[in-house]
Design an enzyme around this catalytic site. Sequence first.
Site, short mmCIF file in Angstrom:
data_model
loop_
_atom_site.label_atom_id
_atom_site.label_comp_id
_atom_site.label_asym_id
_atom_site.label_seq_id
_atom_site.Cartn_x
_atom_site.Cartn_y
_atom_site.Cartn_z
N ALA A 1 15.93 -14.66 15.44
CA ALA A 1 14.48 -14.88 15.43
C ALA A 1 13.75 -13.57 15.69
O ALA A 1 14.17 -12.77 16.53
CB ALA A 1 14.12 -15.90 16.49
N THR B 1 15.57 -4.23 7.76
CA THR B 1 15.14 -3.08 6.97
C THR B 1 16.26 -2.56 6.07
O THR B 1 16.02 -1.72 5.21
CB THR B 1 14.72 -1.92 7.90
OG1 THR B 1 15.82 -1.62 8.75
CG2 THR B 1 13.51 -2.29 8.75
N HIS C 1 0.86 -1.20 0.00
CA HIS C 1 0.00 0.00 0.00
C HIS C 1 0.89 1.24 0.00
O HIS C 1 1.93 1.25 0.64
CB HIS C 1 -0.88 0.03 1.26
CG HIS C 1 -1.73 -1.18 1.38
ND1 HIS C 1 -2.90 -1.36 0.67
CD2 HIS C 1 -1.57 -2.30 2.12
CE1 HIS C 1 -3.42 -2.54 0.97
NE2 HIS C 1 -2.64 -3.13 1.85
N ARG D 1 27.70 -9.58 15.85
CA ARG D 1 29.06 -10.15 15.87
C ARG D 1 29.38 -10.76 14.52
O ARG D 1 28.48 -10.94 13.68
CB ARG D 1 29.22 -11.17 16.99
CG ARG D 1 28.49 -12.49 16.80
CD ARG D 1 28.81 -13.43 17.96
NE ARG D 1 28.09 -14.67 17.87
CZ ARG D 1 28.51 -15.75 17.20
NH1 ARG D 1 29.63 -15.70 16.50
NH2 ARG D 1 27.80 -16.87 17.19
N ARG E 1 20.45 -5.40 13.23
CA ARG E 1 21.82 -4.87 13.11
C ARG E 1 22.81 -5.99 13.43
O ARG E 1 22.52 -6.84 14.28
CB ARG E 1 22.05 -3.74 14.13
CG ARG E 1 21.12 -2.56 13.95
CD ARG E 1 21.68 -1.56 12.94
NE ARG E 1 20.85 -0.36 12.90
CZ ARG E 1 20.01 -0.04 11.91
NH1 ARG E 1 19.85 -0.85 10.88
NH2 ARG E 1 19.32 1.09 11.95
C1 LIG Z 1 20.79 -14.82 16.88
C2 LIG Z 1 21.00 -16.17 17.54
C3 LIG Z 1 21.47 -17.18 16.49
C4 LIG Z 1 22.05 -16.10 18.65
O1 LIG Z 1 23.31 -15.71 18.16
P1 LIG Z 1 24.53 -15.54 19.18
O2 LIG Z 1 25.65 -14.96 18.42
O3 LIG Z 1 24.75 -16.81 19.90
O4 LIG Z 1 23.99 -14.39 20.12
P2 LIG Z 1 23.87 -14.33 21.70
O5 LIG Z 1 22.86 -15.30 22.18
O6 LIG Z 1 25.28 -14.40 22.28
O7 LIG Z 1 23.32 -12.85 21.89
C5 LIG Z 1 24.08 -11.72 21.55
C6 LIG Z 1 23.19 -10.48 21.76
O8 LIG Z 1 22.17 -10.48 20.77
C7 LIG Z 1 20.88 -10.45 21.39
N1 LIG Z 1 20.02 -11.33 20.59
C8 LIG Z 1 20.18 -12.63 20.30
N2 LIG Z 1 19.17 -13.07 19.53
C9 LIG Z 1 18.36 -12.01 19.34
C10 LIG Z 1 17.14 -11.86 18.63
N3 LIG Z 1 16.59 -12.87 17.97
N4 LIG Z 1 16.58 -10.64 18.63
C11 LIG Z 1 17.13 -9.60 19.29
N5 LIG Z 1 18.29 -9.69 19.98
C12 LIG Z 1 18.89 -10.90 20.01
C13 LIG Z 1 21.11 -11.02 22.78
O9 LIG Z 1 20.12 -10.55 23.66
C14 LIG Z 1 22.47 -10.47 23.10
O10 LIG Z 1 22.34 -9.11 23.46
P3 LIG Z 1 23.29 -8.45 24.61
O11 LIG Z 1 24.69 -8.57 24.06
O12 LIG Z 1 22.78 -7.05 24.72
O13 LIG Z 1 23.09 -9.30 25.82
C15 LIG Z 1 19.74 -16.69 18.25
O14 LIG Z 1 19.41 -15.81 19.32
C16 LIG Z 1 18.55 -16.79 17.33
O15 LIG Z 1 17.76 -15.83 17.17
N6 LIG Z 1 18.41 -17.98 16.69
C17 LIG Z 1 17.38 -18.27 15.74
C18 LIG Z 1 16.69 -19.60 16.12
C19 LIG Z 1 15.58 -19.92 15.17
O16 LIG Z 1 14.68 -19.13 14.97
N7 LIG Z 1 15.65 -21.09 14.52
C20 LIG Z 1 14.72 -21.43 13.47
C21 LIG Z 1 14.22 -22.81 13.65
S1 LIG Z 1 12.92 -23.14 12.49
#
Ligand SMILES: CC(C)(COP(=O)(O)OP(=O)(O)OC[C@H]1O[C@@H](n2cnc3c(N)ncnc32)[C@H](O)[C@@H]1OP(=O)(O)O)[C@@H](O)C(=O)NCCC(=O)NCCS
Length: 218
Positions: free
Chosen positions: A191, A196, A142, A214, A211
């Site tokens: 997740a 964006t 839209h 790492r 964003r």
């Molecule tokens: C992103 C992900 C892979 C973790 O990566 P990681 O490098 O191990 O990251 P960490 O757990 O050490 O977190 C690092 C920072 O990112 C933040 N973070 C991690 N996942 C996040 C998410 N999905 N959204 C927002 N922030 C997130 C953590 O809170 C942490 O923040 P901090 O440094 O301020 O404490 C995991 O959180 C994730 O989202 N996995 C997806 C799982 C999924 O959906 N699988 C699909 C199956 S069908």
Amino acid sequence: MPKPTTAHEGGPEIRRAALLALHRASARIHGRVLGAIWARELQALGVTLGHDTRIMGRPVVDIAPDSAITIHARTVLVSRPPSTALGTSRPMVLRTVHPGASIEIGEDCGLSGTAICSAQRVQLAKRVLVGADVIIADTDFHPVDVIPRRFSPIPIPMAQDQISIEDDVFIGARAIVLRGVTIGRGSVIGAGSVVTSDIPPFVVAAGNPCRPIRTIDQ
Ligand SMILES: CC(C)(COP(=O)(O)OP(=O)(O)OC[C@H]1O[C@@H](n2cnc3c(N)ncnc32)[C@H](O)[C@@H]1OP(=O)(O)O)[C@@H](O)C(=O)NCCC(=O)NCCS
């Protein structure tokens, strides 16, 4: 001396296990037969399917005139909750919504309950993993301006709205990828993130807006 157990005495458990095995085998056969039917349906609708693609559950597919949907070899599309660990809350949705649009999903990708809508071009490269219930759309559907918002057709697609998701990207469940984004090779999207703007290769990125948080070893 304990009485030896006969097959008959172990009956209820053996019967339960046998019934379960039978049920699972028939569900597998049923799934394969239905998969072949859904694949035929996709082809009849005009989707180009590579060899050994697996269609688990019935996807929702719409192809606008003069547009294309291509799914390359060995890619798996899951549209039914039991076929993926997290379950999916909806089937796969693949829709081109404007003439000239395209959706292309490369080899060896895996997607479950993903909604992909394209007015321009959405491309997933190879070995891309897409978690449950992700949304990928290269249009806002839209106009933003108030007056035409309700009744105008879809905004005119622009080349810069294309979405490109490069090799080996992993997108976490329920993320949303908006128009104009490139996600670089090997990156992971957390997740629930809202992507964006472009994400560089080999990073973990998360949040709203998404964003990098790492880098990942190559
Ligand atoms: C992103 C992900 C892979 C973790 O990566 P990681 O490098 O191990 O990251 P960490 O757990 O050490 O977190 C690092 C920072 O990112 C933040 N973070 C991690 N996942 C996040 C998410 N999905 N959204 C927002 N922030 C997130 C953590 O809170 C942490 O923040 P901090 O440094 O301020 O404490 C995991 O959180 C994730 O989202 N996995 C997806 C799982 C999924 O959906 N699988 C699909 C199956 S069908």
